[in-house]
Design a protein around this motif. Sequence first.
Motif, mmCIF file in Angstrom:
data_model
loop_
_atom_site.group_PDB
_atom_site.id
_atom_site.type_symbol
_atom_site.label_atom_id
_atom_site.label_comp_id
_atom_site.label_asym_id
_atom_site.label_seq_id
_atom_site.Cartn_x
_atom_site.Cartn_y
_atom_site.Cartn_z
ATOM 1 N N PRO A 171 -17.614 65.389 124.165
ATOM 2 C CA PRO A 171 -16.722 64.751 123.190
ATOM 3 C C PRO A 171 -15.440 65.548 122.967
ATOM 4 O O PRO A 171 -14.391 64.969 122.670
ATOM 5 N N SER A 172 -15.507 66.866 123.125
ATOM 6 C CA SER A 172 -14.341 67.722 122.900
ATOM 7 C C SER A 172 -13.266 67.540 123.970
ATOM 8 O O SER A 172 -12.100 67.882 123.732
ATOM 9 N N PHE A 173 -13.638 67.018 125.130
ATOM 10 C CA PHE A 173 -12.693 66.894 126.234
ATOM 11 C C PHE A 173 -12.419 65.440 126.636
ATOM 12 O O PHE A 173 -11.467 65.172 127.382
ATOM 13 N N GLN A 174 -13.259 64.530 126.143
ATOM 14 C CA GLN A 174 -13.073 63.115 126.460
ATOM 15 C C GLN A 174 -11.662 62.679 126.092
ATOM 16 O O GLN A 174 -11.188 62.928 124.977
ATOM 17 N N GLY A 175 -10.966 62.030 127.033
ATOM 18 C CA GLY A 175 -9.621 61.555 126.769
ATOM 19 C C GLY A 175 -8.534 62.577 127.052
ATOM 20 O O GLY A 175 -7.347 62.221 127.102
ATOM 21 N N HIS A 176 -8.911 63.848 127.230
ATOM 22 C CA HIS A 176 -7.901 64.876 127.499
ATOM 23 C C HIS A 176 -7.844 65.259 128.970
ATOM 24 O O HIS A 176 -6.805 65.731 129.453
ATOM 25 N N VAL A 177 -8.944 65.072 129.675
ATOM 26 C CA VAL A 177 -8.997 65.366 131.103
ATOM 27 C C VAL A 177 -9.705 64.227 131.825
ATOM 28 O O VAL A 177 -10.401 63.421 131.190
ATOM 29 N N THR A 178 -9.510 64.204 133.143
ATOM 30 C CA THR A 178 -10.204 63.227 133.981
ATOM 31 C C THR A 178 -10.896 63.973 135.109
ATOM 32 O O THR A 178 -10.283 64.799 135.794
ATOM 33 N N ILE A 179 -12.175 63.677 135.272
ATOM 34 C CA ILE A 179 -12.967 64.249 136.361
ATOM 35 C C ILE A 179 -13.185 63.170 137.403
ATOM 36 O O ILE A 179 -13.516 62.024 137.059
ATOM 37 N N SER A 180 -12.985 63.536 138.660
ATOM 38 C CA SER A 180 -13.173 62.574 139.743
ATOM 39 C C SER A 180 -13.729 63.292 140.963
ATOM 40 O O SER A 180 -13.840 64.531 140.978
ATOM 41 N N ALA A 181 -14.072 62.527 141.979
ATOM 42 C CA ALA A 181 -14.583 63.125 143.207
ATOM 43 C C ALA A 181 -14.250 62.228 144.386
ATOM 44 O O ALA A 181 -14.197 60.995 144.249
ATOM 45 N N ASP A 182 -14.010 62.845 145.528
ATOM 46 C CA ASP A 182 -13.804 62.123 146.782
ATOM 47 C C ASP A 182 -14.903 62.594 147.730
ATOM 48 O O ASP A 182 -14.817 63.683 148.308
ATOM 49 N N LYS A 183 -15.957 61.758 147.848
ATOM 50 C CA LYS A 183 -17.106 62.194 148.640
ATOM 51 C C LYS A 183 -16.778 62.278 150.131
ATOM 52 O O LYS A 183 -17.469 62.986 150.867
ATOM 53 N N SER A 184 -15.717 61.590 150.566
ATOM 54 C CA SER A 184 -15.367 61.628 151.988
ATOM 55 C C SER A 184 -14.882 63.013 152.415
ATOM 56 O O SER A 184 -14.963 63.366 153.596
ATOM 57 N N ILE A 185 -14.412 63.796 151.442
ATOM 58 C CA ILE A 185 -13.936 65.157 151.762
ATOM 59 C C ILE A 185 -14.652 66.197 150.906
ATOM 60 O O ILE A 185 -14.208 67.331 150.765
ATOM 61 N N SER A 186 -15.800 65.778 150.297
ATOM 62 C CA SER A 186 -16.666 66.708 149.552
ATOM 63 C C SER A 186 -15.897 67.517 148.505
ATOM 64 O O SER A 186 -16.083 68.731 148.374
#
Lengths: 121, 107
Positions: A62-77
Motif C-alpha cells: 500500500p505504501s508504494f501502490q500508485g507511485h511505482v510500476t512493476i513489470s516484466a518481459d519474460k522473453s528477455i527474462s
Amino acid sequence: EVQLVQSGAEVKKPGESLKISCKGSGYTFTSHWIGWVRQRPGKGLEWMGIIYPSDSDTRYSPSFQGHVTISADKSISTAYLQWISLKASDTAIYYCARTAPGTGSLPFEHWGQGTLVTVSS
Amino acid sequence: DIQMTQSPSSLSASVGDRVTITCRASQGISNFLAWYQQKPGKVPKLLIYATSTLQSGVPSRFSGSGSGTDFTLTISSLQPEDVATYYCQSYYDPLWAFGQGTKVEIK
C-alpha cells in the motif's frame, strides 16, 4: 547458478522518469516471483511489490501502490521498476530479489546487487 | 497493511553470548516468517524461513521460533562475523513487510 543482474546507478532530477531493470539467469524465469525492495541511505529494508513473470500477476505494498510500476518481459527474462515522476525522497538503493523454490508464499532467496538511484536538483 | 516490529533496535554483546531478537506482527501470519542478515555494504542474505527452517549453508548457531504473531531469532554463541543488521519479514500473502531491523554489534 542463479543470478539477478541489475542495471547501473542512476542520477536523476526531480520530476524525471526512470525505469531500472533486473535480468534473471540460471533458472526458469517464469517459475518464480520477483520482488523489489527499497533501502534508503542508512535505513532499513522496505518491501515494495512483487511480480510473477509467467502471467504478470503483480502485488504492491500500500505504501508504494500508485507511485511505482512493476513489470516484466519474460522473453528477455527481465523485471522492471518504473517511476513517472521522481522525488528526492526516492533516493535509495533498490534491490530485486527472487523467491525461493516451491509453491505458495515464499521468502526472497536470491538478490540482485542493487541499483543506486539518486534524485537531486 | 501489516506492521512488523522488531526489538531491540540495536544490541551489543560479547563473543560467545546468546543473543535473542524478537519480531511481532500486527496480524497473524501463521509461520510465514523469514529472517535476513545484512552486513554493512552488502546485499541481504536469507537465514531462516518458515519461522524455523535454516537456509542451506547457514551456521547452526542461528535458530528461529514462534508462530502467529510472535517470533524469535536466536544466535546461540555470537561470533565476530555475525556483526550485521537482522530483519524479519512476513511473506504471508498479501501481508508482505519487513521489520525495521536490529543492529548487532560486538561489545
